[in-house]
Design a protein around this motif. Structure first.
Motif, PDB file in Angstrom:
ATOM      1  N   ALA A   1      13.427 -25.234  -6.336  1.00  0.00           N
ATOM      2  CA  ALA A   1      12.660 -25.408  -7.575  1.00  0.00           C
ATOM      3  C   ALA A   1      11.179 -25.663  -7.302  1.00  0.00           C
ATOM      4  O   ALA A   1      10.332 -25.370  -8.138  1.00  0.00           O
ATOM      5  N   GLU A   2      10.844 -26.180  -6.125  1.00  0.00           N
ATOM      6  CA  GLU A   2       9.453 -26.466  -5.791  1.00  0.00           C
ATOM      7  C   GLU A   2       8.716 -25.250  -5.227  1.00  0.00           C
ATOM      8  O   GLU A   2       7.501 -25.227  -5.173  1.00  0.00           O
ATOM      9  N   LYS A   3       9.449 -24.249  -4.810  1.00  0.00           N
ATOM     10  CA  LYS A   3       8.859 -23.112  -4.105  1.00  0.00           C
ATOM     11  C   LYS A   3       7.739 -22.407  -4.883  1.00  0.00           C
ATOM     12  O   LYS A   3       6.708 -22.080  -4.294  1.00  0.00           O
TER      13      LYS A   3
ATOM     14  N   GLY B   1       7.514 -11.544   0.146  1.00  0.00           N
ATOM     15  CA  GLY B   1       7.871 -11.741  -1.259  1.00  0.00           C
ATOM     16  C   GLY B   1       7.206 -12.945  -1.887  1.00  0.00           C
ATOM     17  O   GLY B   1       7.217 -13.104  -3.100  1.00  0.00           O
ATOM     18  N   GLU B   2       6.606 -13.795  -1.050  1.00  0.00           N
ATOM     19  CA  GLU B   2       5.983 -15.016  -1.552  1.00  0.00           C
ATOM     20  C   GLU B   2       4.858 -14.718  -2.543  1.00  0.00           C
ATOM     21  O   GLU B   2       4.622 -15.469  -3.479  1.00  0.00           O
TER      22      GLU B   2
ATOM     23  N   GLN C   1      -2.588  -7.323  -9.158  1.00  0.00           N
ATOM     24  CA  GLN C   1      -3.344  -6.113  -8.844  1.00  0.00           C
ATOM     25  C   GLN C   1      -3.709  -6.065  -7.361  1.00  0.00           C
ATOM     26  O   GLN C   1      -3.664  -4.997  -6.737  1.00  0.00           O
ATOM     27  N   ALA C   2      -4.047  -7.205  -6.791  1.00  0.00           N
ATOM     28  CA  ALA C   2      -4.352  -7.256  -5.354  1.00  0.00           C
ATOM     29  C   ALA C   2      -3.095  -6.935  -4.540  1.00  0.00           C
ATOM     30  O   ALA C   2      -3.165  -6.197  -3.551  1.00  0.00           O
ATOM     31  N   VAL C   3      -1.943  -7.451  -4.972  1.00  0.00           N
ATOM     32  CA  VAL C   3      -0.672  -7.157  -4.291  1.00  0.00           C
ATOM     33  C   VAL C   3      -0.390  -5.658  -4.354  1.00  0.00           C
ATOM     34  O   VAL C   3       0.001  -5.044  -3.354  1.00  0.00           O
TER      35      VAL C   3
END
Length: 128
Positions: free
Chosen positions: A24-26, A54-55, A77-79
């Protein structure tokens, strides 16, 4: 160095000292690392330093979850640009500098910095 005992500093110390293991903190920690890396070397550095590809998608969703749709859109957009071309990690500082000078992600860096004040406030509010 003695920092004030407030929610933000407790959050940062936990992020640095122990990568949160609670699922839940991720999202907020992914967002924290995004902010930290971009502030330290821009989106290029962020993409090169993320250990789990995937982060960055988790960080996009986390930005949306705290009402920061413009930050989320900028990162998304950068991804998309990052994923559209195969990138090779630089082997030397000089290679990194050369790649950074190409300014492939400069537009996204500048947009992030424009949005950073309200983003930081929303982020702090989310962790309190």
């Amino acid at each position: 160095m003695n920092l004030p005992d407030d929610p933000w500093n407790r959050f940062v110390l936990r992020a640095v000292e122990e990568a949160p293991q609670i699922e839940a903190e991720k999202p907020l920690y992914a967002l924290f690392w995004y902010q930290s890396e971009v502030n330290n070397g821009g989106h290029l550095q962020y993409f090169l330093n993320v250990t789990e590809p995937g982060e960055w998608h988790i960080a996009v969703d986390a930005a949306r979850s705290i009402g920061q749709d413009e930050v989320a859109a900028n990162l998304a957009q950068a991804v998309a640009l990052w994923e559209s071309v195969e990138h090779r990690a630089p082997n030397t500082t000089e290679e990194f500098v050369d790649e950074a000078l190409e300014d492939e992600f400069g537009h996204f860096d500048r947009k992030f910095y424009e949005l950073e004040g309200p983003f930081r406030q929303a982020f702090e509010n989310a962790i309190e």
